[in-house]
Design a protein around this motif. Structure first.
Motif, PDB file in Angstrom:
ATOM      1  N   ALA A 197       0.829  -1.205   0.000  1.00  0.00           N
ATOM      2  CA  ALA A 197       0.000   0.000   0.000  1.00  0.00           C
ATOM      3  C   ALA A 197       0.862   1.253   0.000  1.00  0.00           C
ATOM      4  O   ALA A 197       0.538   2.250  -0.657  1.00  0.00           O
ATOM      5  CB  ALA A 197      -0.930  -0.008   1.213  1.00  0.00           C
ATOM      6  N   ALA A 198       1.979   1.190   0.731  1.00  0.00           N
ATOM      7  CA  ALA A 198       2.903   2.328   0.761  1.00  0.00           C
ATOM      8  C   ALA A 198       3.506   2.564  -0.616  1.00  0.00           C
ATOM      9  O   ALA A 198       3.642   3.699  -1.073  1.00  0.00           O
ATOM     10  CB  ALA A 198       4.002   2.088   1.787  1.00  0.00           C
ATOM     11  N   LEU A 199       3.863   1.479  -1.291  1.00  0.00           N
ATOM     12  CA  LEU A 199       4.428   1.597  -2.636  1.00  0.00           C
ATOM     13  C   LEU A 199       3.418   2.208  -3.605  1.00  0.00           C
ATOM     14  O   LEU A 199       3.773   2.976  -4.498  1.00  0.00           O
ATOM     15  CB  LEU A 199       4.859   0.222  -3.152  1.00  0.00           C
ATOM     16  N   ALA A 200       2.163   1.874  -3.403  1.00  0.00           N
ATOM     17  CA  ALA A 200       1.120   2.338  -4.317  1.00  0.00           C
ATOM     18  C   ALA A 200       0.766   3.804  -4.111  1.00  0.00           C
ATOM     19  O   ALA A 200       0.303   4.473  -5.039  1.00  0.00           O
ATOM     20  CB  ALA A 200      -0.134   1.473  -4.160  1.00  0.00           C
ATOM     21  N   THR A 201       1.013   4.316  -2.901  1.00  0.00           N
ATOM     22  CA  THR A 201       0.545   5.674  -2.598  1.00  0.00           C
ATOM     23  C   THR A 201       1.649   6.704  -2.368  1.00  0.00           C
ATOM     24  O   THR A 201       1.413   7.901  -2.542  1.00  0.00           O
ATOM     25  CB  THR A 201      -0.353   5.661  -1.347  1.00  0.00           C
ATOM     26  N   ASN A 202       2.852   6.244  -1.968  1.00  0.00           N
ATOM     27  CA  ASN A 202       3.926   7.198  -1.714  1.00  0.00           C
ATOM     28  C   ASN A 202       4.425   7.779  -3.038  1.00  0.00           C
ATOM     29  O   ASN A 202       4.819   7.041  -3.935  1.00  0.00           O
ATOM     30  CB  ASN A 202       5.086   6.527  -0.980  1.00  0.00           C
ATOM     31  N   PRO A 203       4.436   9.111  -3.162  1.00  0.00           N
ATOM     32  CA  PRO A 203       4.797   9.724  -4.441  1.00  0.00           C
ATOM     33  C   PRO A 203       6.286   9.966  -4.627  1.00  0.00           C
ATOM     34  O   PRO A 203       6.706  10.491  -5.658  1.00  0.00           O
ATOM     35  CB  PRO A 203       4.063  11.065  -4.371  1.00  0.00           C
ATOM     36  N   ALA A 204       7.111   9.588  -3.634  1.00  0.00           N
ATOM     37  CA  ALA A 204       8.522   9.961  -3.685  1.00  0.00           C
ATOM     38  C   ALA A 204       9.496   8.790  -3.584  1.00  0.00           C
ATOM     39  O   ALA A 204      10.611   8.863  -4.098  1.00  0.00           O
ATOM     40  CB  ALA A 204       8.835  10.962  -2.575  1.00  0.00           C
ATOM     41  N   LEU A 205       9.107   7.706  -2.929  1.00  0.00           N
ATOM     42  CA  LEU A 205      10.039   6.626  -2.600  1.00  0.00           C
ATOM     43  C   LEU A 205      10.721   6.067  -3.845  1.00  0.00           C
ATOM     44  O   LEU A 205      10.068   5.675  -4.817  1.00  0.00           O
ATOM     45  CB  LEU A 205       9.298   5.505  -1.871  1.00  0.00           C
ATOM     46  N   GLN A 206      12.060   6.019  -3.785  1.00  0.00           N
ATOM     47  CA  GLN A 206      12.850   5.531  -4.912  1.00  0.00           C
ATOM     48  C   GLN A 206      13.611   4.242  -4.584  1.00  0.00           C
ATOM     49  O   GLN A 206      13.904   3.463  -5.487  1.00  0.00           O
ATOM     50  CB  GLN A 206      13.858   6.600  -5.345  1.00  0.00           C
ATOM     51  N   GLN A 207      13.913   4.026  -3.306  1.00  0.00           N
ATOM     52  CA  GLN A 207      14.685   2.849  -2.922  1.00  0.00           C
ATOM     53  C   GLN A 207      14.031   2.152  -1.732  1.00  0.00           C
ATOM     54  O   GLN A 207      13.702   2.798  -0.736  1.00  0.00           O
ATOM     55  CB  GLN A 207      16.116   3.249  -2.555  1.00  0.00           C
ATOM     56  N   LEU A 208      13.875   0.834  -1.851  1.00  0.00           N
ATOM     57  CA  LEU A 208      13.294   0.033  -0.770  1.00  0.00           C
ATOM     58  C   LEU A 208      14.135  -1.225  -0.601  1.00  0.00           C
ATOM     59  O   LEU A 208      14.332  -1.994  -1.546  1.00  0.00           O
ATOM     60  CB  LEU A 208      11.848  -0.340  -1.103  1.00  0.00           C
ATOM     61  N   ASP A 209      14.647  -1.432   0.608  1.00  0.00           N
ATOM     62  CA  ASP A 209      15.489  -2.591   0.904  1.00  0.00           C
ATOM     63  C   ASP A 209      14.742  -3.529   1.855  1.00  0.00           C
ATOM     64  O   ASP A 209      14.496  -3.192   3.008  1.00  0.00           O
ATOM     65  CB  ASP A 209      16.803  -2.132   1.543  1.00  0.00           C
ATOM     66  N   LEU A 210      14.370  -4.696   1.335  1.00  0.00           N
ATOM     67  CA  LEU A 210      13.670  -5.714   2.125  1.00  0.00           C
ATOM     68  C   LEU A 210      14.505  -6.989   2.243  1.00  0.00           C
ATOM     69  O   LEU A 210      13.966  -8.061   2.528  1.00  0.00           O
ATOM     70  CB  LEU A 210      12.325  -6.044   1.472  1.00  0.00           C
ATOM     71  N   SER A 211      15.801  -6.882   2.040  1.00  0.00           N
ATOM     72  CA  SER A 211      16.656  -8.058   2.038  1.00  0.00           C
ATOM     73  C   SER A 211      16.697  -8.748   3.406  1.00  0.00           C
ATOM     74  O   SER A 211      16.501  -8.122   4.441  1.00  0.00           O
ATOM     75  CB  SER A 211      18.075  -7.678   1.610  1.00  0.00           C
ATOM     76  N   PHE A 212      16.917 -10.065   3.353  1.00  0.00           N
ATOM     77  CA  PHE A 212      17.017 -10.905   4.559  1.00  0.00           C
ATOM     78  C   PHE A 212      15.742 -10.867   5.404  1.00  0.00           C
ATOM     79  O   PHE A 212      15.779 -10.801   6.628  1.00  0.00           O
ATOM     80  CB  PHE A 212      18.238 -10.508   5.395  1.00  0.00           C
ATOM     81  N   ASN A 213      14.604 -10.897   4.718  1.00  0.00           N
ATOM     82  CA  ASN A 213      13.299 -11.040   5.366  1.00  0.00           C
ATOM     83  C   ASN A 213      12.572 -12.194   4.680  1.00  0.00           C
ATOM     84  O   ASN A 213      12.289 -12.132   3.487  1.00  0.00           O
ATOM     85  CB  ASN A 213      12.467  -9.761   5.244  1.00  0.00           C
ATOM     86  N   ALA A 214      12.271 -13.249   5.430  1.00  0.00           N
ATOM     87  CA  ALA A 214      11.671 -14.457   4.849  1.00  0.00           C
ATOM     88  C   ALA A 214      10.151 -14.347   4.792  1.00  0.00           C
ATOM     89  O   ALA A 214       9.426 -15.089   5.462  1.00  0.00           O
ATOM     90  CB  ALA A 214      12.099 -15.673   5.652  1.00  0.00           C
ATOM     91  N   PHE A 215       9.642 -13.416   3.971  1.00  0.00           N
ATOM     92  CA  PHE A 215       8.189 -13.238   3.911  1.00  0.00           C
ATOM     93  C   PHE A 215       7.521 -14.166   2.903  1.00  0.00           C
ATOM     94  O   PHE A 215       6.296 -14.220   2.820  1.00  0.00           O
ATOM     95  CB  PHE A 215       7.821 -11.782   3.620  1.00  0.00           C
ATOM     96  N   GLY A 216       8.301 -14.908   2.136  1.00  0.00           N
ATOM     97  CA  GLY A 216       7.750 -15.949   1.270  1.00  0.00           C
ATOM     98  C   GLY A 216       6.950 -15.439   0.087  1.00  0.00           C
ATOM     99  O   GLY A 216       6.874 -14.241  -0.182  1.00  0.00           O
ATOM    100  N   PRO A 217       6.282 -16.388  -0.631  1.00  0.00           N
ATOM    101  CA  PRO A 217       5.520 -16.031  -1.836  1.00  0.00           C
ATOM    102  C   PRO A 217       4.374 -15.059  -1.566  1.00  0.00           C
ATOM    103  O   PRO A 217       4.069 -14.205  -2.402  1.00  0.00           O
ATOM    104  CB  PRO A 217       4.986 -17.388  -2.320  1.00  0.00           C
ATOM    105  N   VAL A 218       3.739 -15.190  -0.400  1.00  0.00           N
ATOM    106  CA  VAL A 218       2.611 -14.301  -0.077  1.00  0.00           C
ATOM    107  C   VAL A 218       3.082 -12.853  -0.033  1.00  0.00           C
ATOM    108  O   VAL A 218       2.462 -11.958  -0.619  1.00  0.00           O
ATOM    109  CB  VAL A 218       1.984 -14.696   1.276  1.00  0.00           C
TER     110      VAL A 218
END
Length: 239
Positions: A197-218
């Protein structure tokens, strides 16, 4: 008598007033804000300020005591000790990259948030590796909402877990945040819905680091849906 020379080595009256041991014990843990940015860590530091007060009889001395009486007894002094620098830097520096791996806990984060909230020039905040957990999310949200100048927030390795959902919602409302790093925070798939939801609405974000998080296919599918409505992101890390 007026004009009488002071014996060598004797402090002015104001300095003598602060020299008492019981008063020093009360004052030693205080971190002063605003125009009095000193953390008293020794009698010498306290007496040095007393000399300064003595140069402006009455007014400076009274102001000093009023400000001292309104401050917490040990919180800011503890943080200054952990950081190895004055806490007032949190209110004035544009790059707050000296908070990495300082063993900051939830109570520390509450004080830090209140100080950073008054920083009008902060652009980069790095809190990597403190492990303060999801209970510190409220402090991170306070910083986001209080600092429109913030462009980069790095909070990797802090065990934020499900608290990332609330943080993502706050990040979605921040109009100037360009980079968000959530590396290694045990983020589950459910929290990725808020990130999407943040990705869909934030008008500025250019970089997002989610590495080393086992959130799986969902979690991966949720992020993909968010990307479909995002036109600003240029860098996304999963590993």
């Amino acid at each position: 008598a007026r004009g009488r020379a002071r014996p060598a080595g004797q402090a002015p009256a104001a300095a003598q007033h602060y020299h008492g041991r019981s008063h020093y014990r009360r004052m030693a843990n205080l971190s002063l804000k605003g125009s009095l940015p000193t953390v008293f860590t020794s009698p010498r530091a306290m007496i040095s300020h007393s000399y300064a007060c003595a140069r402006i009889p009455g007014k400076a001395d009274a102001k000093f005591m009023r400000q001292c009486s309104s401050l917490p007894t040990n919180a800011t002094a503890r943080i200054a000790s952990k950081l190895g620098r004055p806490v007032t830097d949190l209110q004035t520096e544009a790059r707050l990259d000296f908070l990495r791996a300082k063993a900051l806990d939830v109570s520390d984060m509450r004080v830090i948030a209140s100080l950073v909230a008054s920083n009008t020039v902060v652009e980069h905040l790095d809190l990597t590796g403190n492990g303060f957990g999801a209970d510190a999310i409220a402090s991170l949200i306070e910083i986001l909402r209080s600092c429109p100048s913030l462009q980069s927030l790095v909070v990797g390795n802090n065990n934020l877990r499900g608290g990332v959902s609330e943080l993502a919602a706050a990040a979605a409302e921040h109009q100037g945040l360009l980079s968000l790093s959530l590396q290694a925070n045990a983020i589950a798939g459910s929290a990725c819905e808020a990130l999407a939801a943040a990705l869909a609405t934030n008008p500025a974000l250019q970089q997002l680091d989610l590495s080393f998080n086992a959130f799986g296919p969902v979690g991966g599918c949720a992020i993909a849906r968010g990307l479909a409505d995002n036109s600003t992101l240029t860098s996304l890390r999963f590993a």
